[in-house]
Design a protein around this motif. Structure first.
Motif, PDB file in Angstrom:
ATOM      1  N   ARG A   1      48.995 -27.685 -48.655  1.00 42.13           N
ATOM      2  CA  ARG A   1      49.500 -27.339 -47.266  1.00 42.13           C
ATOM      3  C   ARG A   1      49.022 -28.325 -46.455  1.00 42.13           C
ATOM      4  O   ARG A   1      48.062 -29.176 -46.831  1.00 42.13           O
ATOM      5  CB  ARG A   1      48.584 -25.916 -47.013  1.00 42.13           C
TER       6      ARG A   1
ATOM      7  N   VAL B   1      47.126 -33.660 -45.902  1.00 40.01           N
ATOM      8  CA  VAL B   1      47.229 -32.494 -46.548  1.00 40.01           C
ATOM      9  C   VAL B   1      46.013 -32.126 -47.188  1.00 40.01           C
ATOM     10  O   VAL B   1      45.071 -32.686 -47.319  1.00 40.01           O
ATOM     11  CB  VAL B   1      48.360 -32.563 -47.537  1.00 40.01           C
TER      12      VAL B   1
ATOM     13  N   THR C   1      47.436 -29.870 -42.979  1.00 39.38           N
ATOM     14  CA  THR C   1      46.374 -29.594 -42.229  1.00 39.38           C
ATOM     15  C   THR C   1      46.633 -29.320 -40.873  1.00 39.38           C
ATOM     16  O   THR C   1      47.713 -29.533 -40.240  1.00 39.38           O
ATOM     17  CB  THR C   1      45.307 -30.789 -42.465  1.00 39.38           C
ATOM     18  N   THR C   2      45.763 -28.563 -40.215  1.00 39.83           N
ATOM     19  CA  THR C   2      45.769 -28.403 -38.734  1.00 39.83           C
ATOM     20  C   THR C   2      44.446 -28.854 -37.867  1.00 39.83           C
ATOM     21  O   THR C   2      43.530 -29.299 -38.689  1.00 39.83           O
ATOM     22  CB  THR C   2      46.067 -26.760 -38.425  1.00 39.83           C
TER      23      THR C   2
ATOM     24  N   THR D   1      48.486 -26.305 -55.449  1.00 41.75           N
ATOM     25  CA  THR D   1      48.867 -25.793 -54.098  1.00 41.75           C
ATOM     26  C   THR D   1      48.719 -27.148 -53.230  1.00 41.75           C
ATOM     27  O   THR D   1      47.583 -27.617 -53.522  1.00 41.75           O
ATOM     28  CB  THR D   1      47.647 -24.558 -53.718  1.00 41.75           C
TER      29      THR D   1
ATOM     30  N   ASP E   1      59.291 -28.353 -46.994  1.00 44.16           N
ATOM     31  CA  ASP E   1      58.274 -29.418 -47.514  1.00 44.16           C
ATOM     32  C   ASP E   1      58.770 -30.496 -47.134  1.00 44.16           C
ATOM     33  O   ASP E   1      57.861 -31.496 -46.859  1.00 44.16           O
ATOM     34  CB  ASP E   1      58.421 -29.156 -49.050  1.00 44.16           C
TER      35      ASP E   1
ATOM     36  N   ASN F   1      57.327 -31.186 -43.796  1.00 41.64           N
ATOM     37  CA  ASN F   1      55.894 -31.348 -43.764  1.00 41.64           C
ATOM     38  C   ASN F   1      55.173 -32.500 -44.171  1.00 41.64           C
ATOM     39  O   ASN F   1      54.308 -33.010 -43.894  1.00 41.64           O
ATOM     40  CB  ASN F   1      55.204 -30.039 -44.324  1.00 41.64           C
ATOM     41  N   TYR F   2      55.619 -32.865 -45.421  1.00 41.85           N
ATOM     42  CA  TYR F   2      55.143 -33.768 -46.027  1.00 41.85           C
ATOM     43  C   TYR F   2      55.982 -35.118 -45.747  1.00 41.85           C
ATOM     44  O   TYR F   2      56.717 -35.617 -46.798  1.00 41.85           O
ATOM     45  CB  TYR F   2      55.008 -33.334 -47.688  1.00 41.85           C
TER      46      TYR F   2
END
Lengths: 330, 330, 330, 330, 330, 330
Positions: E88, E67, E90-91, E86, E57, E60-61
């Motif tokens: 996640r 996100v 992004t892609t 939730t 985490d 990522n964040y």
């Protein structure tokens, strides 16, 4: 019979025996010297100018001398001035009693002494009682004669003891209404709170600050004096002594007003409130006596430079005021 | 050999004997108790949390106990914290010398004593000399062991005497440069200015305020103490005594900082400046030691909550700082 | 018989009916909700936490509900907290009288009414008398039930009227001691000075500020209300009315405390002093009741965040304090 | 040989060559013009009045003229005044050296230059050295002649450079005592801190504020000047340059005193303390020289309007003071 | 279509792409780490907590990442929080345009540029024109992209240029109404007054203070920059240049707010007033948008911590506010 | 044609009809009376002294009288004075129109009325419209004649209405630029904000404070007046009325400036800003008109005692200024 110097109005004529409170010499813009003389009787004081003063005048007109002066009341920037026409020193033949020209408390020294002794009896805690009694004894003579200040409030003969008596009377009402207040601490704190002024101020008349008054202040002087007296009595380590020191230390409430600590228990706080209230009432009452109904007083330094209004429906009472407390006793 | 708890960085692992400085108990939001423990060695102190503490923990981990702790350094709001993994009380077998875990002045008590005695010899005025010597003698034992404050500056063993020594060294430079300054007054004022703290503070370790410290403060306590000692020496009415009282009274400069009178002669003013300068340099130096070159320190309460920058060209020196004064003596 | 929630000490066990004063919901750091509930009986209130609260709990435990709670007293940052073990809402079967769980003035509404009516009779000036009587009549119901504040002082049932009565008793002592004070203005000013709070505050329980309270404040509200009532009585242009408006306007003394003008005649100044004194004594007395002899109280917001000392020689009295005024009436 | 105008007492007779510092014309209340003339010699200055001045007087008595004056010292509101009996402009025949009538630093320009050059050599950091040297070179001529202020402190010939030298001597003591202070930053900061005054003030005599002095102030002027010079040297992006800018920017410590940022590293703070200390010692010393032992000085604007006491046990030294530093150099 | 994160109410469900503005790591009282993440879209930002965060985490964040988050709005101490269910990263497949998640001015960079160019044309004084044009050219790129502050007002893309445009529009009204105001000085002063922020702040996103920002501040930086540019143009000695320096120097009005000199000519004063007015209107408008009619906003730091009321008769308009200026441009 | 008394320079000769604004009597230090007379025409006023005044002079030269005076302009402490050589009262034969000697707004009463009526039409909210219209009607006559202050700003005939008109024009620009501002509240707030001055001030000429002005102030007076008028219209309980009361209450922003509450919604804040801006521009413009290019104005009380600079490149315009707004209308 004379009116009293505080009560003349603009345009009135004065012819009175007066006591010189202070004199300063100046130089007029025509290059000639003049004297600014504050003249007083028991009702108050007034500024006057003696233009073109001679060396003889300077010798005759000094603080403490009594004079016979004659002239008119004028007004300058909202304050009365006395425009002297003739002035002469008094001699024995005039038979003036200087003591009658001094403003003093409405109670005599004996009355003040009795009153304070009575309150002293009501203090039950033996440590507090002994300490207060010892301090009062040490300072006895001056305590009943000193003013409470150079110029702010109760600045008259026996002003300090009179201020203490008024505060004690109010304190009695407080302890009756709020039973959780400790009477012993409060009464003792009131009696001793300003005793340091007997060292801070130079004396009963022509009062100024002493060197230790300037460098230490009455609060620090008194805190040390309590410790010394308590040590002599062998009670220097009692909590009550520490509490009384704190009451003296904190009674101006605020660092800027001279208290390094604020009051930290309830009787210390109440001591401050009663001190402040009695001083303010004294200052306000005296300013209003000199103000006509429907008008504003001159600015009062001790009240944050405020000017106070005298209600116009107060007119009925205005004429009677010359019989007021401050004259009774003389 | 260990680094010293003040010099670890985030992420580093600690395994040291440490002294408990203070403990407070809290209740976590899951309803379980925890202990907030400040752990120290001679380089400084650090906060740690012991989650889910038991009654046994509360018995073992009290102020003054020595423990062996192991864990990691984390950072919270810009301050280091010690995340304890294991902790245990020490026993005799550990052979830890508790005195080595206490921060203390870079000079020994004997060195401090010698230095102050030397300055005392330089005081020529007999009144000032006798009074200062007598006060120093009365407070001798505590004077060389006490810290100068609970938490602000020089809050370590012998901090008070060390602070006085630094000020005396600066004062020497001042009187050399400005010959009109009275050396005797200045040296004596420095030696006694904070002596009241020996009554205001509770002791050498786990220092807190005494009741008279809270109700009177060290300044009022010391002004009275000077008077008493001077009376014992029969010099109570000398101007020098009054001047020294005033120096103590005014050395915080400002009513809000505890001085009911500002300094009213030049040596009193200089005493204040040197006191302030030495305290600030002590505070700043210790904050910067804990800061990395190119970064800002945490906020410093005693500097108006300022944060200080450590220049990045300071890098060369940064590695050597662990040999600095505060370790020398241990 | 229960002690009263204000008088428990750390570690003691509680099992009492209590009234919920306020509730706020929070989110613990484990992600679960909890309630912070202030519980009160007639002696005071206490903070408690209900961890892991459910939707049902949120429905049951709302301001104004009475509960039966059982648990222990803990201490957090010098303040008592109530660690709830079990809690349940009460039902009719519990036969709890909610009124007995509310703190109220030591005098009943009838006693307060009688007392104020008596003082009203002593006002001789007809303009002042009629106006005061009319204002009292208009606000009659709320005047005798409202607290004097949300949280500062006299924040209990009938607190406003009780505050007025204490001030009137002190005012009587003042006018006796200082005869130049106008009794009529002072009594009337005291009776009406805080009446605007009946519009500024939302009600007798769960008291908060109204929109006009927030946007105008009780002082501006009341100055306008005096004008309106005087106009209805046909006395709108009397000087006395203007004076009473000014007394209300200035009774906080200082712009920062909400008075755009300082008191500008002596009765207005005295109103301020008595208001301040009674509020402070109320606040101090209640803080000291919760403090053990020889210790300092928690910090008191209304006293500049000061902490007050309770003398240790006060011990003899400490045990008796539960019979004190605030319980008498229930 | 003359005493020096600063050292006469009330009643003494003066007959001296004096330099006119400033003149203002007024209108007396008899409608006639007069001149208020400040007369100076190297020991200080004094106010005098020329009553009934003519157009010729106004032409003769202008700032910068030298006169021969004769008359007496009088006192007005605690300050000496010079009562002129006769006054005349000087001619070539009088052979007065005007430079000898100007107060100046106790060190000559060459001595000041040598001293500062020595300190410059001790700066090891090449960026700091080059920048300081370049700034000194740019301002060389004025730097050693300017006063440090219009009227507050060091307001005499070479006052700025003398102030810098005193600060450097104290700084040397500081870096010796506290080895963690960066000597290079501190010495450089001291040398340049007030250089902006060379643009803020109009010149060496009859000093006033320039337009850019009024609109920008010496601090902003100097911060920009450092940047320009550093750019010229190709070192504009060095951290040291930014730090020196900050030292100048922050050396008044406080927004109200002209520093938009407080000192944010330790050498910047110490620069402020030494600047303040040297200015205060200069101001105090000069006020005390004019005060008799056992008396208080006149109020000192630069010391928060305080009045300072001159101890009476200082008497022994009082007679010798006319040989003091400020005369040595002339 | 999504609402915008600023406009959700308690209890509403969110499912949106959001940009991470900042992240800080904490330690929960159960000993587990968590992340405090500020998430933003073009309407504003919101605090959220990610409990029990993993090393992944944390990777990522990070600030700047986009996100997809889903969860509920809760309220804590009167501010919205986003309770993440939730989240996640992004892609590329998500095809989110990061630029659309940034709050920006209601005018595009081209529109802002045109507007300012127009005002520049209206400046007739050639010195002022050339200098302003040169400064604008030097800073051109950043000037139209930077925010006006880290967090106080106009803290969004192109906030600085938008703030300048609003002030220019108001200035036009001022010079029309009051013809004695010098339009050239006022327009130029407005355009350059905050240019120093381009050096004080670190950049367009994740904006913080640079080292020179911390040590000098944008005002000192800009005063020096004006001088340099004027020197390059050969107009360094013009009065107009000095006046513009002063306008920048004084535009915060008050020493405590960073201006060592107050405005000393009328255009400088008006610059300050317009700056203050536009900043306050921006701050107030944005606070009110987030407040329901009939309620008070959260406390606003930049308005002396005041809370503002949104009138309830404002209800009709409340629903339309999402079409307001701040969205138009995206 | 005469220049106007505000525009003479030192040394110029005056021979004009002038209106006496105020007179006070003093006593010169030669013991003779003199009059200090403020003389005005429509351009401004000037101080003059009449030395050796007689009883006849005191009768002739009173506030409101028109005189023919002749003499010279001198300067004292940076302010012009008028040295009277000859002065005489005017008679009918002189045919002077007193109204032409009074400074007044640049718009006529009719123009002001039209302008305000237009803005009134733009108020759409019926509650706000009716209330504002009713208040304007009640105060109609005085509203268009009163000055806005005794001495600070807009202290001339119709000054209040002119101040309101300028503010309305600026408000129009504000609501155009910032559409979220409620025009109705802002316009209405501006129109009524100072109406209380019609009761606070004594009248159009020789303006002083009334008793209710002194004891309540225009803010409290007006808050009550809004309530009364709203009750008469039957809209006393509307939120709009409360909001307008708050706008008046808070428009001085700060307790020390007379507002017990700060502005608590955005239109109230903007009212304050526009009020302050228009007052300052009025004050600054008038001070600068009396200052020569390249010089500083006298100190301006209403601008924190600042002195303002008049740029020297302003010279071209300086000669034309006598055609400025304040003369146009007469």
């Amino acid at each position: 019979m004379v009116k009293g110097i505080a009560f003349y109005k603009e345009g009135e004529h004065v012819h009175e025996f007066l006591l010189i409170k202070s004199v300063t010499k100046g130089l007029a813009s025509n290059g000639k010297p003049f004297l600014t003389i504050y003249l007083q009787d028991k009702t108050g004081d007034i500024e006057s100018k003696l233009w073109g003063s001679t060396a003889e005048d300077e010798a005759n007109y000094v603080a403490g001398a009594v004079v016979l002066a004659e002239g008119d009341i004028t007004t300058f920037r909202g304050r009365n001035q006395f425009k002297i026409r003739t002035i002469r020193p008094t001699t024995e033949h005039d038979q003036v009693n200087k003591a009658e020209l001094v403003m003093s408390a409405p109670l005599s020294i004996d009355e003040l002494n009795d009153k304070i002794t009575q309150y002293l009896f009501e203090i039950k805690n033996p440590v507090i009682q002994r300490l207060t009694r010892a301090l009062l004894k040490k300072h006895h003579h001056d305590f009943f004669e000193y003013p409470a200040a150079v110029s702010i409030h109760h600045n008259f003969l026996s002003g300090l003891a009179y201020h203490v008596c008024c505060m004690l009377d109010m304190a009695k009402a407080v302890v009756n209404l709020y039973p959780e207040i400790d009477k012993d601490l409060l009464y003792a704190g009131i009696i001793i709170h300003d005793m340091g002024k007997l060292k801070e101020l130079s004396g009963v008349t022509a009062t100024s600050y002493t060197l230790q008054g300037n460098l230490l202040g009455h609060i620090s002087i008194m805190v040390a004096a309590i410790g010394e007296t308590a040590d002599e009595l062998g009670i220097g380590d009692k909590e009550e002594v520490l509490l009384l020191k704190h009451m003296v230390l904190s009674h101006h409430e605020n660092p800027e007003w001279g208290s390094p600590k604020p009051p930290m228990f309830k009787e210390a706080e109440i001591l401050h409130i009663l001190d402040d209230m009695d001083a303010k009432i004294n200052v306000m009452t005296r300013a209003i006596r000199k103000t006509h109904p429907g008008e504003f007083s001159e600015r009062i330094f001790a009240m944050n430079n405020r000017t106070l209004y005298r209600p116009s429906f107060d007119i009925g009472d205005a004429e009677d005021e010359r019989q007021h407390p401050f004259q009774e006793n003389n």
